[in-house]
Each structure stands twice: as structure tokens, then as C-alpha cells.
Design an enzyme around this catalytic site. Sequence first.
Site, PDB file in Angstrom:
ATOM      1  N   CYS A  32     -10.057  -1.495 -10.638  1.00  0.00           N
ATOM      2  CA  CYS A  32      -9.454  -0.564  -9.994  1.00  0.00           C
ATOM      3  C   CYS A  32      -7.975  -0.804  -9.486  1.00  0.00           C
ATOM      4  O   CYS A  32      -7.560  -0.313  -8.531  1.00  0.00           O
ATOM      5  CB  CYS A  32     -10.326  -0.095  -9.147  1.00  0.00           C
TER       6      CYS A  32
ATOM      7  N   HIS B  25       0.812  -1.134   0.040  1.00  0.00           N
ATOM      8  CA  HIS B  25      -0.021   0.051   0.000  1.00  0.00           C
ATOM      9  C   HIS B  25       0.971   1.165   0.217  1.00  0.00           C
ATOM     10  O   HIS B  25       0.458   2.164  -0.628  1.00  0.00           O
ATOM     11  CB  HIS B  25      -1.146  -0.219   1.047  1.00  0.00           C
TER      12      HIS B  25
ATOM     13  N   ASN C 271      -5.015  -5.947  -7.851  1.00  0.00           N
ATOM     14  CA  ASN C 271      -3.759  -6.229  -6.842  1.00  0.00           C
ATOM     15  C   ASN C 271      -4.169  -7.546  -6.122  1.00  0.00           C
ATOM     16  O   ASN C 271      -3.190  -8.369  -6.077  1.00  0.00           O
ATOM     17  CB  ASN C 271      -3.695  -4.981  -6.139  1.00  0.00           C
ATOM     18  N   ASP C 272      -5.443  -7.727  -5.437  1.00  0.00           N
ATOM     19  CA  ASP C 272      -5.573  -8.672  -4.515  1.00  0.00           C
ATOM     20  C   ASP C 272      -6.050 -10.033  -5.422  1.00  0.00           C
ATOM     21  O   ASP C 272      -5.235 -11.115  -4.980  1.00  0.00           O
ATOM     22  CB  ASP C 272      -6.739  -8.585  -3.662  1.00  0.00           C
TER      23      ASP C 272
ATOM     24  N   ARG D 192       1.869 -10.144  -1.978  1.00  0.00           N
ATOM     25  CA  ARG D 192       1.884  -8.794  -2.537  1.00  0.00           C
ATOM     26  C   ARG D 192       2.997  -7.897  -1.948  1.00  0.00           C
ATOM     27  O   ARG D 192       3.307  -6.978  -2.561  1.00  0.00           O
ATOM     28  CB  ARG D 192       0.687  -7.827  -2.855  1.00  0.00           C
TER      29      ARG D 192
HETATM   30  C1  PEP Z   1      -6.979  -4.240  -5.401  1.00  0.00           C
HETATM   31  O1  PEP Z   1      -7.000  -5.248  -4.687  1.00  0.00           O
HETATM   32  O2  PEP Z   1      -6.710  -4.390  -6.401  1.00  0.00           O
HETATM   33  C2  PEP Z   1      -7.437  -3.140  -4.735  1.00  0.00           C
HETATM   34  C3  PEP Z   1      -7.813  -2.211  -5.729  1.00  0.00           C
HETATM   35  O3  PEP Z   1      -7.651  -2.779  -3.534  1.00  0.00           O
HETATM   36  P1  PEP Z   1      -6.228  -2.575  -2.613  1.00  0.00           P
HETATM   37  O4  PEP Z   1      -5.104  -2.287  -3.434  1.00  0.00           O
HETATM   38  O5  PEP Z   1      -6.517  -1.342  -1.599  1.00  0.00           O
HETATM   39  O6  PEP Z   1      -6.307  -3.664  -1.735  1.00  0.00           O
HETATM   40 MG    MG Z   2      -7.811  -5.112  -2.406  1.00  0.00          MG
END
Ligand code: PEP
Ligand code: MG
Length: 730
Positions: free
Chosen positions: A650, A338, A602-603, A613
Site C-alpha cells: 500500500c 505525508h 514508503n517506510d 523520507r
Molecule cells: C507506508 O509506509 O508505505 C505506508 C503506506 O504508510 P504511511 O505512508 O502512512 O507511513
Molecule cells: Mg508507513
Amino acid sequence: MKSKTSMLEVLRRVIQEVNGARNLDAALATMVRRIRKAMHTDVCSFYLYDKELESLVLMETIGLRTQAVGQVVLPLGEGLVGLVAKRSEPLNLEDAQSHPQFRYFEATGEERYSSFLGVPIIHQRLMLGVLVVQQAEQRQYDDEDEAFLVTMAAQLAGVLAHALATGNINRRALPSGQTMFKGVAASPGMAMGEAVVITPPSDLNSVPDLVPSDEDFEVARLKEAIGKTRAEIRAAAERLVNRISTQELALFDVYQQMLGEAALSEEVEKRIREGQWAPGALADVVRRHVQYLERVDDNYLRERAADVGDEISVAMLGEVPRDKLKGLVSVRGSSTSHVAIIARAMGIPTVLGMVDLPLPRLSGAPVVLDGHRGRLFVRPAPELQARYESLIAEEEALSELLSHEQDLPSETPDGHDMPLMVNTGLAVDAAALLKSRISGVGLYRTEVPFMITERFPGEKEQTRLYRDQLESFSPLPVVMRTLDIGGDKDLPYFPIEEANPFLGWRGMRVTLDHPEVLMVQLRAMLKASKELDNLYVLFPMITNVEEVDEALRLMDRAILELGEEGIDVERPKVGVMIEVPATIYQMDALAKRVDFFSVGSNDLTQYLLAVDRNNPRVSSLYDALHPALLGALQELSQDALRLKKPISLCGELAGDPAGALLLMAMGFTSLSMNAPSLPKVRAAIRRVSLKDAKQLLSEVMLLDTPEQVHIHLDKRMDDWQLSHLLPPRD
Ligand code: PEP
Ligand code: MG
């Protein structure tokens, strides 16, 4: 070696001693002595691999002449030690001198030793050094000897990598004085400046042990230092008296008391009398206390022991004035940590996971940071500096060029409109500028403001925060995600300690267990959207459909309650994040309950590929363009189309120009990204037709490996003369 049990016992003892040693030198000295004894051999030596010199340097020995330490330097592949390193495999010779690679070093007095057993020390596929035993008379080291030394080397690898990372070992610099460190490229851009180390530089283990020549002088020194520190604390408390709360001020009294206690100074004095100089005695005592705190079964106290870290937190980022911050590097973290996401949102070049960064010795050093390639050059040579100056100028010119088309629509040459949205979370001062260039906010990470406060913000405070966000972007839609903490997003006032935080109590799982927290947040969002009606609510980390039902029940209750209080609000559109693989197979059930989908790539990447990650050790396996991910994304977009629900993405993949083209071709209805990624993604969309993007997608879907995907994308971007939009690579 006598028997298996004795081998295990010796191993266990050596490992304990090595891990408990106060610094690497002490650990190495202990280790070579123990190994020599356990293997009943004449010599045990350790050679450290120096990457820059591509050579092995004798660092510690028992048996060879000590003058040889630091003097014997073997290029990779040369001599028996160099051969072990080059091949990365053990070498066991009964008669070493008859081996064609044998090299003689006078300084070592080595001619007397006939037999040789050398094993490489390897950490995360990187060769760190070589461990060697030798014997005067001819001796064939047996299998068990070899197994013992290999096990020792594997244990030493971790200790050694850590020592290199924390600067507890002397590495030679390049002849020019310039040193290069590699990490994970986390936020693009290049920067030059002076390094400021923001982790506390005090490292207990770097305090050397010295026998005092005058014990009384050491004791007097200690008392004087304690007196001065107390005076400093008193002065600091007086300065802050009107600026911080009484509760926080009380902390200063606690420090005063701790320093004033006879116990501490008596304990240190006792250590001095036992034969340790004052700094070493203090370090010993503090270490003992830290060990005690780490053992106690109390989260609060344990936290205090972990206060000294080498990780950048989102909160830390918030503390540094933006104009003073040119770039970021950290020993920990990876490209979708993050911190990396926030750094990208702020446009700060960042390299994370620099596991071998010698933090204590970086302070004040001139550095060049390359956030594209994941490099940090310390004390750069003038030629390198000049090269980077021109690269930075080129990059500025490109962004200037792209800024001219930022107000043009994100539409392909064949007329396909691809709505672009932004991810927010920090104070959005750029909203006014952005508004005309985007279709809305695709992801407002509400946890970010929660991370920089000292307690859960109250309903009023949250309402103000959300109102700000909704108002700044109104009438555009703003997708607000409910609190997504856990994983690597901890709130300082709500610590979650788990063995596997990414598989644990995270996102919706936390907030459904704490409906009081979720209700406050939902009420605040709803109140904030009154008469603006541009609120969309998004639930993170959904695994089971019941979680959606439960969250919706709470949302309806919040609407009802507000109505009873005389505040009538519209029911906002609600969506779920598709980021746990289970949801890929539940799209029909989810579609019955929600209005839209938002893929958290991302997750989804970390869970589909089983790659943390945040872990630099496996960061090369983390790839959102893995064929498995592309397959899943393709299916998701087709499902959403069939179910007549909008689907956006996203995660960071949306901000990658080539990735964005693929997502557009798959049929994603919008893409949400960090604001700094907008210009390049828009430029790619404005230059590639939907037809060509679909053709590219069909080619890529036939490929078997992530590497083939990347090579193919690079090639096609090059054909379209768009490679300047991709991050530079070597
Ligand atoms: C994701 O997991 O892709 C996401 C947008 O949320 P975050 O990166 O805040 O976990
Ligand atoms: Mg996420």
C-alpha cells in the site's frame, strides 16, 4: 594564524556572530571583517554564485573598493574566482598576477594585491559562492590559513543556503524576468496560476536597521500602530463571538492584554531612544522575546515560538477550498512526506523541498508549476507559458482516454486478475464512482481525520467516521489502520518532540503505550462494522511480535466488552504492516498471529536504505526501486505464498505503473494506491501479460544499481509503448 586554539576561538566567535546576525548582509559584513583581522591580511571578499547568470558576483568586501560590490561579475571558469568556483577547490597563489587566468577589474583597485587564496562555498554539492583573501605583498598563505578559510566557507554554506531559501538575499532574475526553482517532484501534474504565500510573510530578519531622524515621531508612530492593532483585534473578536468557543475567544483578550501592557511599548520605546527606528525596534524586542521563549523549558510556550513556519501541514491543506487550489510548493518535505501523499490523493500537482524558494517575494507572482519534473517557474516568459498550456492540454487528453477503460477489469492480456484497491483517509466523496472500479480499500489512514480535529475524536465521533467509510464501500473490504502518528504525522493536540521522530515513538508504539486511545479506536471500528462485516484491521509500525500479541489482546477485550454491552460483533481479520525491516525476518512468527500482510513500502524504503523520507537533502537516495528493496519485496511475497497469507502493498510504489507490474510479477495479491494513480496502473496491467511482467522482473533482479533499474524499466515500458504512462522526465 597564530595557534590552533586561537584559530578555534576565532572560528567560534565568527560563527556565533554570523548566526546571530539579523540578516545576511550584516552576517557577511561581519564575517569578512573578522576573517581579514584573524588572517592578518589586506582583503577579504565574498562572491555569490548566480545560477541563472552562471556567474559570480562580488557581494561583500573589506579591502577592495566598495563601489565594486555588485559590479564585478565573473562568468564561471573566468578569472581566479571563476576558476575556484569551476573546479570547486581552493586556489592558493603567492603571485596571483602571473597566473594565466588572472583578470583585472578596474573597479576593485585590485592591481595592488599580489597573493590570493580563494575557497569555494559548497552546500549539498551545490556551489554557492567563493570566499577570497588577498594580500598586497607576496605571501604564501600556509596550510593553516587554508584550513581556516575552508572551515569558514563550510560554516557559511549553511547560513547562505538558508538566506537564499528565505529570500534574504538579492538574486538576479533571468533577463526575461523568469526565474526557475527546483525541488522534489511530489505529486504529478502541471498547473498555472498566481502564487499565494500561506506562511506568515512577516520575517523579523528582513526589517532593516535604520537610525531615526526624529525619535519622537517614531514613538508616536509606534503608539498609533498599537492602538490600531488593538482596535482590529477587538473588531475581529466581535465578529467571531458566535462562531467560536469561549475558550478560543479568550485568546483575543490575551492579545489585547499583551498589547496593552506598558512593558512592551516601553521596551520598544527604549530601543527607539537608543537609535533604532520604530519597525526595527519592534523587531529587536520581538526577537528577544522569541529567543527567550525558545529557551524556556515548556513545550507549550516553545510551540508558540515555532508558530511561524515554512512547512505545509495536512491541516492547512484541509483549509483551502479544493477548487481554488491548483498546485502546492513548499520549502520543506520530500516525495513521500505525508503532505505529498495527501496531495497525490487529492490530485494536486506538488513540488516539495524547494529549499531555495524566496517565499516573501513570491506573493501574487504568476507561476507555472511542473509536478512531474519538480519545477516552479516564477513570472514565466510567454513562450514557456504557451508550452505548458499545450502540455496541460495533452495530459487532460490522456486522462480522458484512460477514463474510458476505468470500468474494465484490471486483468492482464493472459487472464491474470490483479486486484486494485485504494488508499483513503480524506472524506471519500468519490466512493460511489470508485466502487465499481476497485476491489476495496487497501489502506484507510485513520490518523488523517485525527489530524484535522482539535482533540482526539470521541468514540461516537469515530464510530460515525468509520461507519461512513465502511458503508460507502460495502460490501467491499476496508482495511482500517490503527492510529499511525509520530514521525512526520503530529497531532496538534498531542505533540511529540523527539530528536529522531522516525526512529522514535511512532504508530503502534504510541498506541500500545496509550491503550485508552487504542481501545476507543478499536471499539469504534468494531461498532461501525456491525452487520456490514467488511472491516479489516491493520497494525502499523510493528517491530516485535509481542506488539501484535498485545494489540490482539486489546482487540479481544474490546470485542468482549462490546458483547457485555449487548453489541455482538464479528472478530475482523487482522493484518500487520511490513514496514520495519525487522519484520522481513519474522514472517513465520507473524503469520501464526495474523490473517494478512500489507507492505508499507514508503517506510520500508526509508528504514532499509536509512534515508529519512522527509529530508530533501537525501531525497535523491530515497528509491523504492533500489535493488535491495526489490530483493526484500520478492522475498516477502514468496514467504507470504509459502505461509498461505495474502500480501498487499500500500505504499506509493503500488501507484507507479512500472512498479505495479513488478509487484504483480512477484506475486502480490493486491495493490493499494491513491485513487488518481488507478487509471495508469490499470492501463499498464491491461496491456502487459503476466508472462512478460515476470520476464521483466527476472531481468531487473539481475541489476546492481537503482539507476540501472530505472533505465531498464523505462526502456521496456517504451518497447511496450507505455512510456506515456510514466511521469515525464527531462
Ligand atoms: C507506508 O509506509 O508505505 C505506508 C503506506 O504508510 P504511511 O505512508 O502512512 O507511513
Ligand atoms: Mg508507513
